[in-house]
Every structure is written in C-alpha cells, then in structure tokens.
Design a protein around this motif. Sequence first.
Motif, PDB file in Angstrom:
ATOM      1  N   ASP A  17      27.633 -19.727 -12.285  1.00  0.00           N
ATOM      2  CA  ASP A  17      28.461 -20.118 -11.035  1.00  0.00           C
ATOM      3  C   ASP A  17      28.269 -18.921 -10.625  1.00  0.00           C
ATOM      4  O   ASP A  17      28.168 -18.302  -9.390  1.00  0.00           O
ATOM      5  CB  ASP A  17      29.778 -20.328 -10.830  1.00  0.00           C
ATOM      6  CG  ASP A  17      30.032 -22.018 -10.821  1.00  0.00           C
ATOM      7  OD1 ASP A  17      28.842 -22.759 -10.748  1.00  0.00           O
ATOM      8  OD2 ASP A  17      30.567 -22.506 -11.020  1.00  0.00           O
ATOM      9  N   GLU A 198      37.143 -21.955 -14.066  1.00  0.00           N
ATOM     10  CA  GLU A 198      36.769 -23.544 -14.213  1.00  0.00           C
ATOM     11  C   GLU A 198      37.126 -24.126 -13.740  1.00  0.00           C
ATOM     12  O   GLU A 198      36.127 -25.231 -13.575  1.00  0.00           O
ATOM     13  CB  GLU A 198      36.652 -23.676 -15.971  1.00  0.00           C
ATOM     14  CG  GLU A 198      35.375 -22.907 -16.630  1.00  0.00           C
ATOM     15  CD  GLU A 198      35.731 -21.606 -16.831  1.00  0.00           C
ATOM     16  OE1 GLU A 198      35.080 -20.508 -17.595  1.00  0.00           O
ATOM     17  OE2 GLU A 198      36.951 -21.146 -16.762  1.00  0.00           O
ATOM     18  N   LEU A 201      35.048 -25.655 -10.620  1.00  0.00           N
ATOM     19  CA  LEU A 201      34.015 -26.811 -11.985  1.00  0.00           C
ATOM     20  C   LEU A 201      34.561 -28.636 -11.739  1.00  0.00           C
ATOM     21  O   LEU A 201      34.033 -29.502 -10.708  1.00  0.00           O
ATOM     22  CB  LEU A 201      33.819 -26.854 -12.889  1.00  0.00           C
ATOM     23  CG  LEU A 201      33.626 -25.747 -13.717  1.00  0.00           C
ATOM     24  CD1 LEU A 201      33.181 -25.433 -14.876  1.00  0.00           C
ATOM     25  CD2 LEU A 201      31.632 -25.655 -12.801  1.00  0.00           C
TER      26      LEU A 201
END
Length: 229
Positions: A17, A198, A201
């Motif tokens: 990302d 994370e 996500l």
Amino acid sequence: MKKLGLVGGISWVSTTDYYRYINEGINAKLGGLNYAECIIYSVNFQEIHNNNLADNWEGTFLILSQACDSLQKAGAEAILLGANTMHLLADRVAQVIDVPLIHVAVATAEAIRAKGLKKVALLGTKFTMERDFFKNKLEEKGIGAIIPDEEGRNYIAQKLEAELYKGIVTEETRAGFLKIIDQLIAQGAEGVILGCTEIPLLIKQEHLTIPGFDTTKIHSDAAVAFALS
C-alpha cells in the motif's frame, strides 16, 4: 524529485500500500509517466515481532538502523518506517541517520489538526495504544487520544496477528472493530486513528460515522510532499 527510502516488510502487506500510494501521489502531482524514486528495504517481520514480544527493542533498533544505513548508502534522501509500532524507536533512529525521518505520528497529528478535532480514538498494536510515543506527538498538537479497554486491545492484537498481518479480511472481524470504535465514540472520540498500517485493509471511511485517519495514506502523502519539495 528527491529519492525516498522505505523500511518495509512490517508487514509486507501494508508495504504494498505504501508503494502504491506514494507512486499514485507522485503521478497525481506530475502526470504523464512520472512515479516515485523509491528504494525499499524489506525486513523479516518475524524477527522484529519476536524481538518486540520479548521486549528486546535493542534488537529491533539494530535491524532498523541497519536497514536505514543501507537505504542511505543507496541514495535515499529521507526515510520512512513503514509501521506505526516502529515509531516507538523513531526518535532514536533519527539520531543515527543523516537524512530526515518522516514521522507517521507527526503527519497524522497535522492531518487531525487540519480537521479541527481535539479528541480522537487510537487503534493499533498494543505497543501503539499503550505506550506514549504516538500519543505524545498528538498532545504536542493539542490533540487528546483515547484507547480501547483491555478486552478491546486484546481483541485488536489477536486479529492483527492471526488475520491482518497475513492480508486476511473478514466481515466478522470488521464488525468487532466497529463495535470497539462505537464504544470510543460514546466516550467522546471525534475521529479515529487507524494506527496500524494493516487496519485500513479492514476499516475504510465508508464503514465509519466519524472521520477516519488512515496512517498509511497520511504517511505516504507526507513522503510525496517531501519528494516534491
């Protein structure tokens, strides 16, 4: 354009990302086929994870400093640590490198202040939630942070390790995170920091009723601004 150095692999899932956001950001500013000059040093997350669980931050510092040294030797003109938790060591790392370190919490605090918010929820690893390295940067900008209760912190930590670090996203886990966020809203949170690279996500702005602050995107945007400065 200045050359960026990214310490990645913590975890590799979010590093993808970072790479995407930085390149998209450069292209949005310059157009054509312009993309970032970016060097990535991807560490073995298991070694860092083991160190952190053993409270061996000296071992983690050694890994990060060696990675930063390699990036500098390759020509990096600024360094990003591609994980919020690693910023527990950011001030120390900044002292042993010769180029600027772009700090995720500083960039996030500036984004929150731009929205005029004074109190936010902070989600992340247990280290990010329970220690002061992130909250102190917020406080310097006049922003207060609240964190989940112990049950909530344990839930987030378990889901990060079992699912999100591996790129696994489920509706059940999303519902669990949103329940925790709702509890923090009831305590006065005006926004929520998705303070582990994370978590975005799983949780997007479309899932939230208050402003969300995706630290991966914010950190990447700060890197783009530096590269083009």
